[in-house]
Write an enzyme that holds these catalytic residues in place. Structure first.
Site, PDB file in Angstrom:
ATOM      1  CG  ASP A 141      27.546 -34.238   1.547  1.00 39.75           C
ATOM      2  OD1 ASP A 141      26.303 -34.191   1.631  1.00 39.75           O
ATOM      3  OD2 ASP A 141      28.309 -33.877   2.451  1.00 39.75           O
ATOM      4  N   GLY A 142      28.096 -31.319  -0.257  1.00 40.14           N
ATOM      5  CA  GLY A 142      28.717 -30.053   0.079  1.00 40.14           C
ATOM      6  C   GLY A 142      29.349 -30.045   1.451  1.00 40.14           C
ATOM      7  CG  ASP A 159      20.810 -21.640  -4.530  1.00 36.23           C
ATOM      8  OD1 ASP A 159      19.651 -21.681  -4.067  1.00 36.23           O
ATOM      9  OD2 ASP A 159      21.048 -21.416  -5.737  1.00 36.23           O
ATOM     10  N   PRO A 166      18.130 -34.781   1.877  1.00 35.38           N
ATOM     11  CG  PRO A 166      18.704 -35.249  -0.345  1.00 35.38           C
ATOM     12  CD  PRO A 166      17.543 -34.987   0.545  1.00 35.38           C
TER      13      PRO A 166
END
Length: 313
Positions: A141-142, A159, A166
């Protein structure tokens, strides 16, 4: 999986859509997070769909990736570090690493299966960037990654897929503030912000949300053939303004940095994409509420479908 005469229709909003004729479906599967499909067509070559949305294609990826990366990267005097959240096809990373000052880039992609498919099937988009020693691939997860990392970045690139599922939590005021705390002094955030043509309310709310956090927000527009419409992008920063660069300065930096194989971006396009039509200016003057972790209702009617087969010969 051959399906000659396969027509794929993506509904852009409740009143219009866009179709692509595909020669065949190469792959269709459900990953842990989303539906993934890879098609091939005479017009676009191989193209990727995620959760029933057109994502990227071999033929037109440069419209999207060059414009997502270079306006911000060229504005920074010497970017050395970059974080890309999303971007599992590798196209954004490939453009970032064209800048020779970049010493380290992190690609934080939630879905490992997207990376695996693109790495194998879309080499003309990523051009082997996953093998570049400057690129660190982080599967996860960023937002969680950004919350836990202690370093700062000269460039943060979002991006992402569209604001649903999500990715929804990566379009909020709280998340943009988190990005701001992880940018270096001259650092820039670059991201896509939906389409002012097909999703004007969502577009306006994302720009408004950015303006709650950053003093310099520069929206810009690029036509993306695969998406069938103008697409919104933006940079955001504490101190760096891409509109301060002249075309000749951009051309000089392209030459000085030795950046090659650009099919879209140059000094003139750098300036032209930031020229907003009057109706976009008016749209962005309308009062709308920012997106927050507690309010991510996008105010636009949900679509009965986003991508479907409408005809098959």
């Amino acid at each position: 999986m051959t399906s000659h005469g396969l027509y794929l229709l993506e509904q852009l909003n409740s009143g219009c859509g866009y179709f692509i004729q595909a020669d065949r479906c190469l792959l269709a599967k459900r990953t842990r997070y989303q539906d993934l499909a890879l098609y091939e067509s005479a017009h676009f070559g191989k193209f990727l769909c995620l959760d029933n949305l057109f994502m990227t294609s071999e033929a037109d990826e440069f419209f999207y990736h060059e414009n997502l990366i270079h306006p911000a990267a060229m504005t920074h005097p010497a970017p050395r570090s970059a974080l890309i959240i999303g971007g599992g096809d590798g196209g954004a990373a490939e453009e970032v690493l064209k800048h020779p000052t970049i010493e380290h880039a992190v690609l934080a992609e939630l879905d490992a299966e997207v990376v695996d498919v693109c790495r194998e099937q879309l080499g003309t988009i990523h051009r082997g960037v996953f093998e570049d020693p400057r690129l660190q691939l982080m599967i996860g997860d960023g937002r969680t990654y950004l919350e836990n990392v202690t370093t700062t970045f000269d460039l943060i690139i979002l991006d992402l897929t569209d604001p649903q599922g999500p990715s929804l939590g990566l379009y909020t005021q709280e998340f943009y503030h988190l990005c701001k705390t992880r940018l270096s002094g001259a650092g820039l955030l670059a991201l896509h912000v939906e389409s002012p043509i097909s999703r004007p309310k969502t577009y306006a709310r994302i720009i408004t949300t950015l303006r709650q956090v950053f003093p310099i927000v520069r929206p810009y527009l690029v036509y993306i053939p695969l998406y069938g419409t103008w697409w919104g992008m933006a940079t955001a920063s504490e101190s760096s303004d891409p509109c301060a660069l002249t075309p000749s300065e951009v051309e000089h930096q392209i030459a000085t940095r030795g950046i090659e194989h650009l099919r879209f971006y140059n000094g003139d396009t750098h300036r032209s994409v930031f020229a907003l039509p009057n109706f976009i200016r008016e749209l962005l003057r309308q009062p709308v509420s920012p997106l927050t972790d507690g309010n991510v209702d996008l105010d636009e009617a949900p679509l009965p479908y986003r991508l479907k087969v409408v005809s098959e010969a």
